[in-house]
Design a protein around this motif. Sequence first.
Motif, PDB file in Angstrom:
ATOM      1  N   THR A  68       0.817  -1.227   0.000  1.00 36.88           N
ATOM      2  CA  THR A  68       0.000   0.000   0.000  1.00 36.88           C
ATOM      3  C   THR A  68       0.845   1.268   0.000  1.00 36.88           C
ATOM      4  OG1 THR A  68      -0.055   0.157   2.414  1.00 36.88           O
ATOM      5  CG2 THR A  68      -1.717  -1.254   1.360  1.00 36.88           C
TER       6      THR A  68
ATOM      7  N   GLU B   4       0.064   4.088   2.540  1.00 35.79           N
ATOM      8  CA  GLU B   4      -0.934   5.133   2.306  1.00 35.79           C
ATOM      9  C   GLU B   4      -2.330   4.549   2.521  1.00 35.79           C
ATOM     10  OE1 GLU B   4      -0.410   8.234   1.815  1.00 35.79           O
ATOM     11  OE2 GLU B   4       1.767   8.176   1.499  1.00 35.79           O
TER      12      GLU B   4
ATOM     13  N   ASP C 114      -5.255   5.554   1.571  1.00 33.38           N
ATOM     14  CA  ASP C 114      -6.120   5.552   0.390  1.00 33.38           C
ATOM     15  C   ASP C 114      -5.782   4.401  -0.553  1.00 33.38           C
ATOM     16  OD1 ASP C 114      -3.684   6.684  -0.296  1.00 33.38           O
ATOM     17  OD2 ASP C 114      -4.543   8.111  -1.718  1.00 33.38           O
ATOM     18  N   GLN C 115      -4.487   4.048  -0.636  1.00 30.50           N
ATOM     19  CA  GLN C 115      -4.108   2.905  -1.461  1.00 30.50           C
ATOM     20  C   GLN C 115      -4.605   1.600  -0.846  1.00 30.50           C
ATOM     21  OE1 GLN C 115      -0.372   2.441  -3.375  1.00 30.50           O
ATOM     22  NE2 GLN C 115       0.141   4.621  -3.333  1.00 30.50           N
TER      23      GLN C 115
ATOM     24  N   ALA D 218      -7.302   1.291   0.918  1.00 30.82           N
ATOM     25  CA  ALA D 218      -8.745   1.258   0.653  1.00 30.82           C
ATOM     26  C   ALA D 218      -9.029   0.780  -0.764  1.00 30.82           C
ATOM     27  CB  ALA D 218      -9.341   2.647   0.880  1.00 30.82           C
ATOM     28  N   SER D 219      -8.251   1.267  -1.735  1.00 25.14           N
ATOM     29  CA  SER D 219      -8.478   0.863  -3.124  1.00 25.14           C
ATOM     30  C   SER D 219      -8.112  -0.603  -3.334  1.00 25.14           C
ATOM     31  CB  SER D 219      -7.686   1.756  -4.074  1.00 25.14           C
ATOM     32  OG  SER D 219      -6.288   1.587  -3.906  1.00 25.14           O
TER      33      SER D 219
ATOM     34  N   GLY E 253      -6.920   2.253   6.274  1.00 28.73           N
ATOM     35  CA  GLY E 253      -7.343   2.243   4.880  1.00 28.73           C
ATOM     36  C   GLY E 253      -8.223   1.058   4.559  1.00 28.73           C
TER      37      GLY E 253
ATOM     38  N   THR F 212     -11.677   1.660   5.805  1.00 30.23           N
ATOM     39  CA  THR F 212     -12.390   2.577   4.899  1.00 30.23           C
ATOM     40  C   THR F 212     -12.917   1.832   3.684  1.00 30.23           C
ATOM     41  OG1 THR F 212     -11.047   4.463   5.594  1.00 30.23           O
ATOM     42  CG2 THR F 212     -12.154   4.637   3.465  1.00 30.23           C
TER      43      THR F 212
ATOM     44  N   ASN G 279     -16.848   1.505   2.740  1.00 31.10           N
ATOM     45  CA  ASN G 279     -17.388   1.993   1.468  1.00 31.10           C
ATOM     46  C   ASN G 279     -18.159   0.910   0.718  1.00 31.10           C
ATOM     47  OD1 ASN G 279     -16.209   4.461   1.981  1.00 31.10           O
ATOM     48  ND2 ASN G 279     -14.428   4.107   0.668  1.00 31.10           N
TER      49      ASN G 279
END
Length: 329
Positions: free
Chosen positions: A205, A208, A210-211, A213-214, A239, A242, A246
């Motif tokens: 990741t 990060e 956000d990475q 989470a993706s 992350g 999150t 989502n």
Amino acid sequence: MKKTLLVTGAVLSAAALLTACGGGTVGGSSSGDSAAKTNNKKLSLIPGVQAEPFYISMQCGAEAEAKKSGYELTTQAPQKFDAVMQTQLVNALGSKPPAALLIAPTDAQAMLAPIQQVKTSGAKIIEVDTALKDTSVAESSISSDNAEGGKLAAKTMSELAAGKTGSVLVLDTIAGTSTTNTRAKGFEDELKNYPNLKSAGVQFTQNEPDQAASKVTAALASTPDLIGIFATNLNTGEGAATGLRNAGKIGAVNLIGFDASPSEIEGLKKGEYQGLIAQDPAAIGQQGVQQAIAALEGKPVTRNLTASLHSITKANMDANAQYFYKQSC
């Protein structure tokens, strides 16, 4: 060879500086030695970074042990987990070195020269949490066993799965980060002992959220039987939570994080995490002071010590509250 010459040059430069200040010769009775002896009840702790619950908890354990033993401990931490910033704090010890320095080196190689200079001044060196590659500098090193932490996470994942079959994803930080990479490997190795759980691989990741989470979003789409996620540190865990939130999968996919910071404990209470692998930073600080005092008083010192790890779930969190990380002492 170039690195060796640089380190040697740094040490010799330090020795020359002490001599210029009236310090005598290296290996003899120098002013640095005298300064360390003058401060023979003073200990310094330089952790990896400030305002981090793990290191704050370590400081609390160290302070309590020092006070109990009649020693004085001061703590200074760099603003970031950065060798340049940490070096400035080490160098600031200057002509008034402590009797012993407890330090979590932020770089296994870059911190060698400045720490060696403190040792040359007469101070005992104790490594806490992290360590130099050169094992000749410190009297003792105290840390967690990250491989065992990964194995404990896999055992906890198996217990949470309760016999259900499915795939498990590992979210690691950055390739080459020894601590988290070791946790991931320990997890993968232990997972092989549970035939109902299949590895969905390790993904990085870059530390990060956000990475992370993706990566979770993509895994949910590509792996319909995803039953669990192991996140090797705080950022990947946040992350991952999150990503599950989502997708409306909170609680449907078991998430195990590493450490037990206040935010992670809150996430466990809310059901965003189903498990946490807590280190015991307070014990690391406590044992660090104990080893420093032993070295100063000429008592036996243990070269390597391993702190305990603890699996925390919502069901046992009250009984394990002592392992929750602190934000202040």
